[in-house]
Design an enzyme around this catalytic site. Structure first.
Site, PDB file in Angstrom:
ATOM      1  N   HIS A 301     -13.863  63.005 -36.808  1.00  0.00           N
ATOM      2  CA  HIS A 301     -12.605  63.755 -36.942  1.00  0.00           C
ATOM      3  C   HIS A 301     -12.553  64.670 -38.167  1.00  0.00           C
ATOM      4  O   HIS A 301     -11.544  65.348 -38.355  1.00  0.00           O
ATOM      5  CB  HIS A 301     -11.413  62.795 -36.946  1.00  0.00           C
ATOM      6  CG  HIS A 301     -11.371  61.850 -38.124  1.00  0.00           C
ATOM      7  ND1 HIS A 301     -10.204  61.290 -38.579  1.00  0.00           N
ATOM      8  CD2 HIS A 301     -12.354  61.376 -38.937  1.00  0.00           C
ATOM      9  CE1 HIS A 301     -10.460  60.501 -39.608  1.00  0.00           C
ATOM     10  NE2 HIS A 301     -11.761  60.539 -39.835  1.00  0.00           N
ATOM     11  N   HIS A 302     -13.603  64.700 -38.975  1.00  0.00           N
ATOM     12  CA  HIS A 302     -13.633  65.640 -40.109  1.00  0.00           C
ATOM     13  C   HIS A 302     -14.321  66.954 -39.751  1.00  0.00           C
ATOM     14  O   HIS A 302     -14.315  67.891 -40.555  1.00  0.00           O
ATOM     15  CB  HIS A 302     -14.349  65.021 -41.304  1.00  0.00           C
ATOM     16  CG  HIS A 302     -13.634  63.837 -41.891  1.00  0.00           C
ATOM     17  ND1 HIS A 302     -12.307  63.877 -42.236  1.00  0.00           N
ATOM     18  CD2 HIS A 302     -14.078  62.578 -42.175  1.00  0.00           C
ATOM     19  CE1 HIS A 302     -11.952  62.688 -42.716  1.00  0.00           C
ATOM     20  NE2 HIS A 302     -13.005  61.883 -42.683  1.00  0.00           N
ATOM     21  N   CYS A 303     -14.916  67.029 -38.576  1.00  0.00           N
ATOM     22  CA  CYS A 303     -15.644  68.238 -38.185  1.00  0.00           C
ATOM     23  C   CYS A 303     -14.756  69.121 -37.319  1.00  0.00           C
ATOM     24  O   CYS A 303     -14.120  68.652 -36.378  1.00  0.00           O
ATOM     25  CB  CYS A 303     -16.911  67.870 -37.420  1.00  0.00           C
ATOM     26  SG  CYS A 303     -17.948  69.295 -37.012  1.00  0.00           S
ATOM     27  N   ASN A 344      -8.805  65.957 -40.400  1.00  0.00           N
ATOM     28  CA  ASN A 344      -8.593  67.392 -40.633  1.00  0.00           C
ATOM     29  C   ASN A 344      -9.364  68.283 -39.674  1.00  0.00           C
ATOM     30  O   ASN A 344      -8.996  69.441 -39.472  1.00  0.00           O
ATOM     31  CB  ASN A 344      -8.974  67.743 -42.071  1.00  0.00           C
ATOM     32  CG  ASN A 344     -10.418  67.400 -42.407  1.00  0.00           C
ATOM     33  OD1 ASN A 344     -10.953  66.379 -41.986  1.00  0.00           O
ATOM     34  ND2 ASN A 344     -11.061  68.252 -43.185  1.00  0.00           N
TER      35      ASN A 344
END
Length: 543
Positions: A301-303, A344
């Site tokens: 979920h950070h990509c 993000n």
């Protein structure tokens, strides 16, 4: 010394063709491909349409600068150009404004290549794509996904029908649980330099197999996502950047990776992540067909489409939703992100699609990534403080998820079930117990399955978790969902029972399958001891 000679040779080639150079664009590998260094190139002496084309042609990631033709062009013309230039020791004066004959030859060649490429793109655009949803529902591979908008940020492709092999055929006796041995990461022990347990996914499968729930025959094995699959969301410039070990080192937060040849990094680090990404995309389709699905990996979920970080190299959550939207299987989706860190990546990706994708994110506000811009893409933002415990955490998850589903009616819930909120996690810095994580997962599935006339399909991915006991907790939570009747697969249970009968297994204490099958008392709608209806966690919260 070799790098100096390479730079000198390239400068002579460009100067000989009336190109003024100050620095060089791209990346150069020094000696054996261990270290890659970024460099830049400016073309002050080339103007107009040709100048722009030359800039676009050369300003791309380059595997290495070597004596010879300009990288990416292997034509006979440019080979002749290089050999002639190498033998010429007196470059043309930079004051001469007329291009040389060699420059004209190169220009004509590139113009021809560009025209041929444009004609090929136009011819493909006019072809009629097949019905994607009909092909997908058959469960056969080679499904076409029709792109609804240009996906390549660099303009490499636009509105092209996309063929994917990710949607493999799944038998009725297979659980909608996706896993492959290719998920696990190992490269010379360097993976131990990061607190993430890079073998967590294999341990989860092993625990579920020991408990008698899964077997090799009942698990769904995904395929690795190809570059064409990734380009549905990612820009080609980002995909190309992953060809440099130093970029991957930054994303994985393991600096020594920068010293490895990139082919090793591709095989040992990025291929497992691409396989997990393919697993999430496949699990999304399975969730729509079966009502639920779990990818034992995934949850990066950070990509986002054009940047990675936090051990997340591919935006699998964004990709899974994009595939479902383009297949016509859904119109709206909800992301419930309960990893301890702010999600993000997908928040950035869906910032312009908040009417179609609703994001609820519960995270520790004091830790990575501190992405203020991405917070604009979160519809329901629940920020926690250090060492938040079970009672406050579960109360917030329950109340906010209830309100989110009142505000928005999704066709699927993508549940990012990170376990880095577990007490003692060195990065999550929350204080949720193992029992609290099981209850959290149960709340999400109960909201999707029991609180509405038409159940909402759920796709669960496992995301972060930086302790050695995370795999055991994930497995126990899946077993709890099965025991509570929130997930199930009757054909898989029957297949497993026949297999046990055939092998003469008596059911050891470590494999209490009889206590957790849907036909047993533990998973019955009534309590085996009192005969009263078994209450779920939502009933507890209501009281």
């Amino acid at each position: 010394m070799r790098s100096y000679r390479i730079f000198s040779h390239l400068a002579k080639v460009l100067q000989h063709n009336s190109v003024k150079t100050s620095t060089i664009v791209g990346r150069v590998q020094i000696g054996w491909p261990l270290i890659s260094l970024p460099v830049t190139l400016s073309f002050d002496g080339v103007e107009g349409k040709w100048g722009q084309r030359l800039k676009s042609y050369l300003q791309k990631p380059i595997l290495a600068f070597v004596p010879g033709p300009i990288m990416g062009d292997t034509s006979e013309n440019t080979s002749k150009l290089d050999s002639q230039t190498a033998s010429n020791q007196s470059p043309v004066s930079q004051d001469d404004s007329k291009p040389t004959e060699r420059m004209q030859t190169l220009q004509e060649h590139l113009t021809q290549r560009t025209d041929e490429h444009n004609e090929e793109q136009s011819r493909q655009n006019t072809q009629e794509p097949s019905e994607a949803s009909a092909a997908c529902s058959s469960g056969q591979p080679n499904t076409k996904v029709q792109k609804t908008e240009p996906q390549d940020r660099d303009g490499a492709s636009s509105e092209q029908p996309h063929k994917t092999h990710l949607f493999v055929e799944v038998a009725d006796h297979q659980w909608p649980i996706v896993y492959s041995t290719e998920y696990n990461i190992g490269f010379l022990g360097m993976e131990k330099l990061h607190p993430f347990d890079s073998g967590k996914w294999g341990k989860v499968f092993q625990f579920l197999r020991e408990e008698g729930m899964l077997s090799e025959a009942t698990i769904v094995r995904p395929l690795e996502a190809t570059e064409a699959d990734l380009l549905v969301v990612h820009s080609s410039s980002y995909i190309n950047s992953l060809r440099w070990s130093i970029t991957v080192a930054g994303i994985t937060e393991v600096p020594p990776v920068a010293l490895l040849p990139n082919f090793v990094v591709q095989k040992k680090v990025l291929k497992p992540l691409r396989t997990q990404t393919g697993g999430t995309i496949l699990a999304a389709k399975l969730a729509m067909e079966r009502g639920w699905a779990i990818n034992v990996g995934g949850g990066f979920h950070h990509c986002s489409s054009d940047r990675g970080g936090g051990f997340c190299a591919y935006a699998d959550i964004t990709l899974s939703i994009k595939f479902l939207l383009e297949l016509g299987l859904i119109k709206k989706a909800m992301i419930v992100d309960l990893d301890a860190h702010q999600g993000n990546g997908h928040a950035r990706d869906f910032m312009d699609m908040m009417d179609k994708v609703y994001i609820m994110d519960v995270y520790n506000r004091n830790i990575y990534p501190h992405d203020g811009f991405a917070k604009r893409g979160i519809r329901r933002k629940v920020e926690l403080d250090f060492f938040t415990g079970d009672e406050e955490y579960l109360d917030k998850v329950y109340n906010h998820l209830k309100k989110a589903l009142e505000e928005f009616e999704p066709d699927i819930i993508v549940y990012n079930a990170g376990t880095d909120c577990l007490e003692g996690d060195p990065l999550g810095a929350l204080s949720i117990t193992a029992e609290g994580i099981k209850n959290r997962d149960q709340i999400v599935f109960e909201f999707a399955k029991k609180e509405r006339d038409k159940p909402i399909p759920v796709l669960m991915v496992t995301s972060g978790g930086y302790q050695r006991n995370n795999a055991r907790i994930i497995a126990d939570s899946i077993l709890n969902l099965r025991q509570k009747g929130l997930i199930g697969c009757q054909a898989a249970e029957e297949h497993q029972a026949k297999r046990k009968k055939k092998t003469g297994s008596s059911g050891s204490p470590s494999s209490p399958e009889s206590a957790t099958t849907p036909s047993s008392g533990a998973s019955s709608p009534t309590s085996p001891t009192s005969g009263e209806p078994r209450r779920g966690l939502l009933d507890w919260f209501k009281r």
